[in-house]
Design a protein around this motif. Structure first.
Motif, short mmCIF file in Angstrom:
data_model
loop_
_atom_site.label_atom_id
_atom_site.label_comp_id
_atom_site.label_asym_id
_atom_site.label_seq_id
_atom_site.Cartn_x
_atom_site.Cartn_y
_atom_site.Cartn_z
N GLU A 174 0.86 -1.18 0.00
CA GLU A 174 0.00 0.00 0.00
C GLU A 174 0.90 1.24 0.00
OE1 GLU A 174 -2.20 3.20 0.35
OE2 GLU A 174 -3.15 1.26 -0.05
N ALA A 175 0.64 2.16 -0.91
CA ALA A 175 1.50 3.34 -1.06
C ALA A 175 1.43 4.27 0.14
CB ALA A 175 1.13 4.10 -2.33
N ARG A 176 0.28 4.37 0.76
CA ARG A 176 0.13 5.24 1.92
C ARG A 176 -0.08 4.40 3.18
NH1 ARG A 176 -1.72 8.29 -2.44
NH2 ARG A 176 -1.04 10.48 -2.43
N THR B 259 2.82 -1.11 4.39
CA THR B 259 2.37 0.21 3.96
C THR B 259 3.57 1.05 3.54
OG1 THR B 259 2.49 1.04 6.23
CG2 THR B 259 0.38 0.12 5.50
N SER B 260 3.29 2.27 3.05
CA SER B 260 4.33 3.17 2.53
C SER B 260 5.21 2.43 1.53
CB SER B 260 5.18 3.75 3.66
OG SER B 260 4.50 4.76 4.35
N THR B 261 4.61 1.57 0.73
CA THR B 261 5.33 0.75 -0.24
C THR B 261 4.58 0.86 -1.56
OG1 THR B 261 5.98 -0.74 1.55
CG2 THR B 261 6.25 -1.54 -0.71
N GLN B 262 5.10 1.68 -2.46
CA GLN B 262 4.38 2.06 -3.67
C GLN B 262 4.83 1.25 -4.88
OE1 GLN B 262 4.92 6.16 -4.89
NE2 GLN B 262 2.99 6.18 -6.01
N VAL C 196 8.64 -2.12 -6.40
CA VAL C 196 8.08 -1.26 -5.37
C VAL C 196 9.14 -0.33 -4.81
CG1 VAL C 196 6.29 -2.92 -4.72
CG2 VAL C 196 8.49 -2.94 -3.49
N VAL D 133 8.44 4.47 0.32
CA VAL D 133 8.35 5.93 0.24
C VAL D 133 8.80 6.61 1.52
CG1 VAL D 133 6.53 5.83 -1.51
CG2 VAL D 133 5.90 6.00 0.91
N THR E 245 -7.06 -1.31 -6.04
CA THR E 245 -6.76 0.07 -5.66
C THR E 245 -7.96 1.01 -5.72
OG1 THR E 245 -5.97 0.48 -7.93
CG2 THR E 245 -4.32 -0.10 -6.28
N TRP F 215 -8.18 4.30 -7.80
CA TRP F 215 -6.92 4.38 -8.55
C TRP F 215 -6.81 3.24 -9.57
CZ3 TRP F 215 -6.90 5.82 -3.35
CH2 TRP F 215 -6.39 7.08 -3.06
N LEU G 70 6.54 9.92 -1.95
CA LEU G 70 5.47 9.33 -2.74
C LEU G 70 5.52 9.87 -4.17
CD1 LEU G 70 3.15 7.40 -1.77
CD2 LEU G 70 1.70 9.41 -1.73
#
Length: 591
Positions: free
Chosen positions: A73-75, A214-217, A233, A236, A253, A256, A586
């Protein structure tokens, strides 16, 4: 038909960190580092993109089928739609009128599963009054609909409909104008803190062996010839990058979806349309009522939902074509909600009564020339190319079914026999033993030196994990004190959010692990520094980092407040989007 070879890639020797974390699905700093190692070194059966409720639901489904699964999850978990819903587990009364019987039946069955087996610590019954305004026909018409609603889900663990005269309805909801109704019908649904529920589904997936990070985009899709073979990935938080190999990738997503399809270079089988829904939060004493309410509007319905010491009132339903990460409420949105709720309230709500406002985006399947309120809430799953599955649409309540459908679709690309979904039998972490602990609340209160009310509040947030939470106070009784400026929460809850629930930033704690950002007029600003200093004890922040986290959070709140005075979506989006990101590395999706 040829028999598939048994899966062997998933077999590995668990590290000590994995074994310890798996006990309760802990997601702390050590587990975060271990999860990066696993992303770098292992080949997964399924990689899931998106940490909303559908993504974590798919991760849990895959993990409990015995698959090797990773979710990125990016955030933050539930940072999008899944923390900004109406917070209801419901069949959707209005879908009966649209003849979506299958959707309603499915959703009601899921509601029952949540209340009784999967998440009784998180999902609770909630009463609603349906005010009647038309004589002769409306009562039998509505009663027939509610009869269907009460019976379609099979076993019913909430009371059935109750018919009320005008006087009876006014006794239940004294806040109503006398001329706003001629009678009423009370019925029940269920509610939950959506962000907390999503996070607990994610922790349950981790408990069963999934990597949840998380924080992995996702910044690129990997390919072998014509098939997707994984993703690249980026962390971020520190900028590290790695390739993650997988037999199948699931794009979960939400709004998105189309952006990720473009990044993958695949033509989507469906398009997703974002519908903005705005809710306001007001103090409980501003609406004198024993029950929530559901009110008809010219387009849809408006809910007045009890929320601890508050009411949540919403929602709007309008197209949104701007920043998907930060949908902004406008003055017009808030005025719409106030106008409609005030049409039935004896004492009108004002802008000054509003404690919090939040805006979310529903990922609806795009239709041709239809208003968003009439688009179907059915979900769609498609294998858009070999190795890549997309899922979109649906509603929060049916997340478990959606996750199972996504894994079923991905199973074509996974070697070996895939077991059927069993998540209808798998309680979330914290569910086992919850009911016994509720009966023992007084003893727990004495043991930890808390008021029984506080213990019950904790049980409804953590269930049987409450011992794990309160165990952190063993060497520091100060953690049993309330959070400065936000007395509904204890300081130990902040510490636990960081050490066990994957919170990485101040906004993660104030907006999702707790709901301080919408439950207090200061929207978290008065608690920001104290909470940041608690977080720092786990993440090792220095004074400069503490200052940055507080400044970023305050800038976010100021931008949201300012956006809520703007007359249009474009103006509100311009103000809100100018606020800094808590995750500065990000990368915006390629369009």
């Amino acid at each position: 038909m040829a028999t598939r070879k048994p899966r062997t890639a998933a077999v590995h020797e668990q590290t000590e960190t994995e074994v310890e974390a798996a006990v309760t699905g802990r997601m702390g700093p050590l587990e975060r580092e271990e999860s990066w190692r696993r992303l770098e070194t292992e080949t997964f059966d399924v990689v899931i993109i998106g940490g909303g409720v559908v993504g974590v639901g798919a991760a849990l489904d895959a993990a409990t089928r015995g698959l090797r699964v990773a979710l990125v999850e990016a955030r933050d978990l539930a940072s999008g739609t899944s923390s900004r819903s109406s917070k209801l587990f419901h069949g959707g009364l209005r879908y009966l009128e649209q003849l979506e019987f299958g959707l309603v039946r499915e959703a009601l069955r899921e509601r029952e599963l949540m209340l009784n087996r999967i998440a009784p610590h998180l999902v609770k019954p909630v009463a609603f009054l349906y005010p009647l305004t038309k004589r002769v026909w409306e009562r039998p018409y509505t009663a027939a609909g509610l009869f269907l609603y009460d019976s379609m889900g099979g076993r019913r663990s909430v009371p059935g409909q109750k018919h009320l005269t005008r006087a009876g309805a006014l006794r239940m909801v004294p806040a109503l104008k006398r001329d706003a109704l001629i009678g009423g019908i009370r019925y029940f649904d269920a509610q939950a803190d959506d962000a907390r529920h999503t996070m607990m589904v994610g922790r349950t997936a981790a408990h069963y062996g999934a990597v949840v990070r998380t924080s992995t985009q996702v910044i690129e899709f990997l390919r072998e010839a014509d098939r997707v073979s994984g993703v690249r990935v980026r962390d971020v938080e520190d900028g590290r990058e790695t390739d993650v190999r997988a037999h199948a990738v699931i794009n979960a997503t939400g709004v998105w979806t189309d952006e990720l399809q473009r990044l993958a270079g695949s033509r989507g089988r469906f398009r997703v349309r974002a519908s903005k829904g705005v809710h306001i939060v007001v103090p409980r004493d501003r609406i004198v009522s024993e029950s929530g309410m559901i009110l008809r509007t010219e387009k849809s319905v408006l809910f007045v939902i009890p929320w601890r010491n508050h009411w949540i009132v919403g929602t709007t339903d309008t197209d949104w074509n701007l920043d998907l990460a930060h949908p902004a409420a406008t003055r017009k949105d808030i005025d719409y909600i106030l106008e409609h709720v005030n049409s039935v309230l004896a004492t009108p709500l004002t802008h000054e009564d509003i404690e919090g406002v939040y805006a979310g985006l529903r990922p609806l399947l795009a239709g041709e020339d239809e208003s968003t309120s009439k688009l179907s809430r059915e979900h769609a799953v498609a294998r858009v190319s070999p190795g890549l599955v997309a899922i979109a649409g649906g509603k929060y309540t049916t997340y478990r079914v959606m996750g199972a459908d996504a894994v079923d679709a991905a199973s074509v690309d996974v070697p070996g026999r895939i077991q059927p979904s069993i998540t209808d039998k798998v309680p979330l972490v914290g569910a086992d033993g919850y009911h016994a602990l509720v009966n023992q609340a007084d003893q727990l209160a004495t043991r930890y030196g808390l008021h029984p009310y506080r213990v019950r509040h904790l049980l409804d947030r953590y269930g049987s994990l409450v011992h794990e939470v309160l165990g952190l106070t063993r060497d520091n009784a100060e953690l049993l004190k309330p959070v400065p400026g936000s007395p509904d929460y204890l300081q130990v809850e902040v510490l636990y959010a960081v050490s066990h629930e994957g919170a990485l930033h101040l906004e993660d704690v104030l907006t999702r692990r707790t709901r301080i950002s919408i439950e207090y007029p200061h929207r978290g600003v008065d608690s920001a520094e104290a909470v940041a200093r608690l977080i720092a004890t786990v993440h090792g922040w220095d004074e400069e980092q503490i200052k940055r986290e507080v400044e970023v959070y305050i800038a976010r709140v100021e931008a949201e407040r300012e956006s809520q005075t703007q007359p249009s979506d474009q103006a509100a989006d311009g103000v809100r989007s100018a606020a800094p990101e808590a995750r500065p590395q990000l990368i915006e999706p390629v369009s």
